[in-house]
Design an enzyme around this catalytic site. Structure first.
Site, PDB file in Angstrom:
ATOM      1  N   ASP A  24       0.772  -1.135  -0.073  1.00 51.32           N
ATOM      2  CA  ASP A  24       0.028   0.133   0.005  1.00 51.32           C
ATOM      3  C   ASP A  24       0.837   1.389  -0.083  1.00 51.32           C
ATOM      4  O   ASP A  24       2.024   1.484   0.507  1.00 51.32           O
ATOM      5  CB  ASP A  24      -0.628   0.179   1.220  1.00 51.32           C
ATOM      6  CG  ASP A  24      -2.017   1.063   1.130  1.00 51.32           C
ATOM      7  OD1 ASP A  24      -2.485   1.326  -0.030  1.00 51.32           O
ATOM      8  OD2 ASP A  24      -2.688   1.343   2.208  1.00 51.32           O
ATOM      9  N   ASN A  72     -10.600  -2.763  -6.143  1.00 50.52           N
ATOM     10  CA  ASN A  72      -9.841  -1.873  -6.994  1.00 50.52           C
ATOM     11  C   ASN A  72     -10.299  -1.387  -8.313  1.00 50.52           C
ATOM     12  O   ASN A  72     -10.059  -0.137  -9.066  1.00 50.52           O
ATOM     13  CB  ASN A  72      -8.348  -2.149  -7.183  1.00 50.52           C
ATOM     14  CG  ASN A  72      -7.454  -2.103  -5.741  1.00 50.52           C
ATOM     15  OD1 ASN A  72      -6.467  -2.868  -5.818  1.00 50.52           O
ATOM     16  ND2 ASN A  72      -7.916  -1.276  -5.129  1.00 50.52           N
TER      17      ASN A  72
END
Length: 246
Positions: A24, A72
């Site tokens: 991330d 996503n």
């Protein structure tokens, strides 16, 4: 990557056998530098190579990385298209080095919504590295833990309906045989970069007894030195799996 015939050995005592990483912070890394978010994803892709090399040096056999989640797809069309292009380019560029350095690559996740060219590259890379045993790299692409469990449950239910599995024989050791990760050991250590302290639907079943490390470093800045420290710290943990030492 270093040549497999001349590895640099820096084995970490007590290193985890299987490390899973939620990579991330790519977008924030780019934004902090006034660059487009995709620049951060490109920087993050380069970091993957260094960490794969570190696994080989430190004695980590299995590495699973979270590349693209089922959630996503909610990102902008531009970013999603850019990520899919990056995945295709990364596979094509890294294939030779992965093969030469003994890395076996697997992909987990639902491939139905991925474009045909990317799926072919994924299938080819899996096939061409299937005999490698030095490092097992698993890439979670269009992956979600809940989605994986749902798909596994459907497969299990079909076997029950077909008379291949007795419902009375179904236990907690049964479902893992239907998961995408059925050939992999459960992760020992899960790392999330960027300062967020959540698991984001990643390896929900498999990580029930994993150790977790949530670190502030953004993924493109994550170094093999920091990775070594986390692996070393893991070696000092007392893992009882619910039992009490006598």
């Amino acid at each position: 990557m270093p040549n497999a015939s001349h590895p640099t050995c820096e084995l970490v005592p007590g290193a985890p056998r299987h490390v899973a990483i939620i990579m991330d912070g790519n977008g924030r890394w780019a934004t902090q530098r006034g660059r487009p978010r995709l620049m951060g994803h490109h920087a993050g892709a380069k970091r993957v190579r260094e960490i794969v090399e570190a696994c080989q040096a430190f004695g980590v056999e299995y590495l699973t990385i979270f590349a693209f989640s089922t959630e996503n797809w909610k990102r902008t069309q531009t970013e999603v298209a850019g990520l899919m292009s990056l995945f295709r380019r990364y596979i094509a560029k890294e294939k030779k080095a992965l093969k030469e350095n003994g890395v076996r690559v697997r992909f987990i996740g639902d491939r139905v919504n991925l474009d045909d060219k990317l799926v072919k590259l994924m299938n080819d890379l899996e096939d061409e590295t299937k005999d490698n045993t030095r490092t097992h790299l698993t890439v979670a692409l269009n992956y979600g833990g809940r989605d994986e469990v749902a798909r596994a449950t459907k497969r299990l239910a079909k076997d029950v309906a077909a008379g291949l599995l007795n419902p009375d024989d179904v236990g907690e050791e049964t479902l893992p045989r239907y998961l995408d990760t059925h050939v992999l050991p459960d992760p020992d250590l899960v790392i999330r970069t960027s300062g967020e302290a959540r698991i984001s639907n990643f390896l929900l079943w498999q990580s029930a007894y994993a150790e977790y490390e949530f670190i502030d470093t953004l993924w493109p800045d994550f170094s093999k030195e920091e990775f070594s420290k986390l692996c070393t710290a893991f070696g000092g943990r007392d893992r009882r799996f619910g039992a009490v030492k006598t």
